[in-house]
Design a protein around this motif. Structure first.
Motif, PDB file in Angstrom:
ATOM      1  N   GLU A 288       0.937  -1.055  -0.158  1.00 18.70           N
ATOM      2  CA  GLU A 288       0.158  -0.125  -0.136  1.00 18.70           C
ATOM      3  C   GLU A 288       0.779   1.066  -0.073  1.00 18.70           C
ATOM      4  O   GLU A 288       0.755   2.149  -0.644  1.00 18.70           O
ATOM      5  CB  GLU A 288      -0.895   0.115   1.222  1.00 18.70           C
ATOM      6  CG  GLU A 288      -1.993  -1.033   1.172  1.00 18.70           C
ATOM      7  CD  GLU A 288      -2.831  -1.384   2.378  1.00 18.70           C
ATOM      8  OE1 GLU A 288      -2.714  -0.216   3.326  1.00 18.70           O
ATOM      9  OE2 GLU A 288      -3.754  -1.936   2.655  1.00 18.70           O
ATOM     10  N   LYS A 289       1.964   1.197   0.760  1.00 13.77           N
ATOM     11  CA  LYS A 289       2.822   2.280   0.885  1.00 13.77           C
ATOM     12  C   LYS A 289       3.434   2.478  -0.586  1.00 13.77           C
ATOM     13  O   LYS A 289       3.688   3.724  -0.844  1.00 13.77           O
ATOM     14  CB  LYS A 289       4.045   2.098   1.750  1.00 13.77           C
ATOM     15  CG  LYS A 289       4.945   3.078   1.946  1.00 13.77           C
ATOM     16  CD  LYS A 289       6.012   2.791   2.997  1.00 13.77           C
ATOM     17  CE  LYS A 289       7.114   3.972   3.250  1.00 13.77           C
ATOM     18  NZ  LYS A 289       7.841   3.653   4.223  1.00 13.77           N
ATOM     19  N   ALA A 290       3.895   1.477  -1.225  1.00  7.62           N
ATOM     20  CA  ALA A 290       4.463   1.465  -2.560  1.00  7.62           C
ATOM     21  C   ALA A 290       3.466   2.185  -3.634  1.00  7.62           C
ATOM     22  O   ALA A 290       4.008   2.972  -4.581  1.00  7.62           O
ATOM     23  CB  ALA A 290       4.981   0.241  -3.013  1.00  7.62           C
ATOM     24  N   ASN A 291       2.025   2.011  -3.542  1.00  3.70           N
ATOM     25  CA  ASN A 291       1.358   2.566  -4.501  1.00  3.70           C
ATOM     26  C   ASN A 291       0.863   3.977  -4.042  1.00  3.70           C
ATOM     27  O   ASN A 291       0.723   4.645  -5.043  1.00  3.70           O
ATOM     28  CB  ASN A 291      -0.182   1.626  -4.139  1.00  3.70           C
ATOM     29  CG  ASN A 291      -0.021   0.185  -4.803  1.00  3.70           C
ATOM     30  OD1 ASN A 291       0.610  -0.144  -5.792  1.00  3.70           O
ATOM     31  ND2 ASN A 291      -0.858  -0.696  -4.202  1.00  3.70           N
ATOM     32  N   ALA A 292       1.071   4.316  -2.741  1.00  2.50           N
ATOM     33  CA  ALA A 292       0.808   5.745  -2.360  1.00  2.50           C
ATOM     34  C   ALA A 292       2.043   6.466  -2.808  1.00  2.50           C
ATOM     35  O   ALA A 292       1.700   7.606  -3.284  1.00  2.50           O
ATOM     36  CB  ALA A 292       0.674   5.720  -0.840  1.00  2.50           C
ATOM     37  N   LEU A 293       3.128   5.963  -2.970  1.00  2.00           N
ATOM     38  CA  LEU A 293       4.249   6.403  -3.106  1.00  2.00           C
ATOM     39  C   LEU A 293       4.342   6.949  -4.677  1.00  2.00           C
ATOM     40  O   LEU A 293       4.854   8.012  -5.211  1.00  2.00           O
ATOM     41  CB  LEU A 293       5.491   5.736  -2.944  1.00  2.00           C
ATOM     42  CG  LEU A 293       6.025   5.662  -1.627  1.00  2.00           C
ATOM     43  CD1 LEU A 293       7.289   4.702  -1.268  1.00  2.00           C
ATOM     44  CD2 LEU A 293       6.343   7.213  -1.092  1.00  2.00           C
TER      45      LEU A 293
END
Length: 725
Positions: free
Chosen positions: A151-156
């Motif tokens: 999820e963090k990668a997608n947000a990034l």
């Protein structure tokens, strides 16, 4: 038993004892309390169920008898598990009963005990259950952390501008999980490769089934796309090496012109979807063979072309290849991709080559992409001692440049393709003034010695031909044309209407051979054939294909078109049919005295599609050569033969060529005093692998040398090498 004590961090602290035997309940409660558990008790399953549902006390583990009135232990466990699946159960049972061990475990129990039992054994079972519970929780925690990381990668990805400043921090955090990442990429690449290999295999099988020329071209393009996707998977695995500067660069011989057109073929489907003109311009100074890394070179071209296809909805995309610098041993090639797309703001040009960055946040949302492609291209260019950069006029288009240092091939390169027999021919060209393809085709045709009459559109051309046929000067030689070339515009059927109208004329222009240059689409070749076209050439226009197509249509090349039946007389000529025509038109003289080797080689060449003549010795070889010198394209010559060996036969053939062969009655279309002095390639076939013997063959006038036993791939390579020349 007294030595055991529950750990204060244990996940099982609260136990509920359920049994209708008050004595056993009492013993179990006291025993577990000594160990350190918090114990509750219930005399039957109904009471236990109510206690759990009321939630007065947290229950981690239920130890229940299996046989009880109203509701047995299995029923209790199943009802509780529906609402509280995290509660573990240990079922107590006698030596015989309604339920077996398998039934108890399948129903959801963590374990079971047969009465009578010892407290230590129960405590051991609880410890095992606690360990499994902890392991499961740790796995869930790890999975949760992985989900959070994703999820963090997608947000990034949505915060592209902030990624550059966070890159160092994320890199440090990633070191701890480097092994997991490597394993993940390896597994994913395996999962992708497996179906891709299956696709490639079935494409090869499908290609060998009965297909039209147009279908074969589409199947071949699908294969190229799969192969490129396979190379991209490998590039993903190698990405960490790209970032760390450990990426390796291969040194392989390749043809940069062919590479450019292969890249164009891969992105052609994307280009067709957005309906833009796809162009290619290769400088005559570009060598046909260089030494470098063709896979990395093509990767950069594919990225540039893919970006242009993505951001260009109308207009054109042009790939150019030229020499920037060169010396005796190296050459610096400069490739550029120019488009008429949306362009890039000037203040963003420097950022687009940084990892994870694109020219605008809206770019990712609208067009997709990770923002890694151009960053990888920059790393590749640096490894090839070159560079990448971009120029752009926002709203009007962009040009991306790529330079690379490559070694020159030590062998003498052949000149780039130029046609034979087109000099002095007249052609009319219908093409819009607004397309860059106009200049390219005019330059190619005039450089071959052809005379070109230009028409800005098909209406002007049709008006010209109609007026000539209705006028008194219809037979004026200045208005005779050997061929007509028509550029089919985007989203237009005017080229079809023009061919149909021209074929309906009554005079000489109605039979003028026509070649259409068009963006390929399913059924396009068939529609053009019905309209009256003789040739179908898919864009982008490659000079070699253009000249070969024109020569074939005019009958200047040996093709199977000369041998067509009436049924095939209206079949349109495509690049695939042209390639097949070339192979079927090649005639090879095989000189071999050994019957077994002779038959094997003859079958091998015949199956490949070549015409084969056979001679058993040097005397027969010279006789066959004198009879069919103009038909023979290549000679495979054995050395040790009776009557006359291969060396002497070669010397005599070279002497005949030097003197000029009188070909009286050999060709009906030639004058009786015409001589033939073309040099036919001769390849030695011998079991003698010594270098000195090879030199003797070359001194005798042979062009190449193959050692027995013959390998099929080497034979075919030799055919392609010398017949192509």
């Amino acid at each position: 038993m007294n030595k055991r004590h529950v750990n204060e961090n244990s996940l099982i602290r609260n136990i509920l004892i359920v049994d209708d035997d008050i004595g056993l309940r009492s013993i179990l409660v006291k025993s577990f309390q000594v160990i350190g558990f918090n114990c509750s008790e219930a005399e039957n399953a109904v009471t236990a169920y109510n206690m759990i549902c009321n939630g007065a006390k947290q229950i981690d583990l239920v130890i229940s008898d299996i046989s009880m009135p109203v509701m047995d232990g299995i029923e209790l466990m199943q009802k509780v598990k529906k609402q509280f699946p995290e509660i573990d159960f240990i079922i107590m049972t006698g030596f015989s009963g309604e339920y077996s061990y398998v039934d108890i475990i399948d129903a959801g129990a963590s374990d079971y005990m047969t009465k009578p039992f010892g407290i230590n054994s129960v405590a051991a079972k609880i410890e095992r259950i606690e360990r499994e519970k902890r392991t499961l929780l740790n796995l869930r925690k790890t999975n949760h952390e992985l989900n959070l990381a994703m999820e963090k990668a997608n947000a990034l990805a949505e915060e592209a501008k902030a990624l550059a400043s966070k890159a160092n921090t994320l890199a440090e955090e990633a070191k701890a999980a480097s092994k997991a990442k490597t394993d993940f990429l390896a597994n994913m690449s395996h999962e992708i490769r497996t179906p891709l290999n299956g696709i490639l295999g079935y494409i090869d099988i499908f290609y060998n089934t009965p297909l039209t020329e147009e279908q074969k071209e589409y199947v071949q393009n699908a294969k190229i796309s799969c192969e490129v996707l396979l190379s991209v998977v490998n590039d993903i695995l190698d990405f960490s090496k790209v970032e760390s500067g450990q990426m390796s660069i291969e040194k392989i011989e390749f043809d940069p012109e062919v590479l450019c057109f292969e890249a164009l073929e891969v992105v052609r489907s994307k280009i067709n979807e957005v309906k833009v003109e796809l162009l290619c311009r290769i400088s005559d100074s570009v060598p046909c063979l260089v030494v470098g890394d063709p896979y990395r070179f093509r990767q950069v071209l594919l990225n540039f072309l893919g970006n242009s296809a993505k951001f260009t909805s109308s207009g054109f995309i042009e790939l150019c290849l030229d020499i920037k610098e060169e010396n005796e041993s190296e050459v610096v090639l400069q490739a550029s991709v120019k488009d008429s797309g949306i362009g890039i703001p000037a203040d963003k040009l420097g950022a687009i080559f940084e990892p994870f960055l694109q020219s605008d946040e809206t770019t990712t949302r609208r067009y997709g992409g990770t923002g890694l492609g151009l960053a990888i291209c920059r790393k590749i260019a640096e490894k090839m001692q070159g560079s990448v950069w971009a120029e752009s006029d926002f709203g009007k288009g962009s040009t991306f440049y790529f330079t690379s240092h490559l070694q020159k091939q030590t062998r003498l390169p052949k000149a780039l393709f130029r046609p034979v027999g087109l000099k002095g021919k007249r052609a009319f060209l219908c093409i819009s003034k607004n397309t860059p393809l106009r200049e390219i085709i005019i330059d190619e045709l005039t450089s071959s010695g052809m005379f070109v009459e230009l028409f800005d559109n098909v209406d002007n051309a049709l008006e010209f031909f109609s007026s000539k046929e209705s006028g008194s000067n219809i037979d004026n030689s200045d208005t005779n044309f050997d061929i007509g070339i028509v550029d089919a515009g985007i989203k237009s059927h005017l080229h079809l209407e023009f061919a149909e109208s021209l074929r309906r004329l009554n005079g000489k222009y109605s039979t003028t051979p026509l070649l259409v240059c068009i963006n390929p689409d399913p059924g396009g070749a068939e529609r053009c054939s019905k309209a009256g076209y003789n040739g179908f050439l898919a864009k982008p226009i490659q000079r070699k294909k253009l000249f070969s197509m024109i020569s074939a249509i005019l009958g200047l090349e040996k093709t199977i078109l000369e041998q067509k039946s009436d049924q095939d007389s209206h079949k349109i000529l495509t690049t695939h049919l042209l390639a097949e025509s070339f192979k079927q038109s090649v005639t090879i003289l095989l000189v071999e005295d050994n019957p077994v080797n002779q038959k094997m080689t003859e079958i091998m060449l015949s199956k490949a599609g070549y015409n084969v003549l056979v001679a058993a010795n040097g005397v027969e070889a010279i006789s066959s050569y004198l009879e069919d010198c103009q038909k023979i394209d290549l000679i495979f010559m054995d050395i040790n033969m009776p009557e006359m060996d291969g060396l002497e036969a070669t010397r005599r053939i070279r002497q005949l060529e030097k003197e000029g062969i009188n070909i009286n009655n050999a060709q009906e279309e030639l004058d009786s005093n015409e001589v033939y002095n073309h040099k036919t390639p001769i390849v030695a076939l011998t079991a003698n692998a010594l270098k000195e013997f090879e030199d003797r063959c070359i001194e005798a006038g042979m062009d190449d040398f193959l050692t027995k036993p013959l390998k099929r791939e080497l034979v075919f390579q030799s055919v392609k090498k010398w017949v192509a020349q």
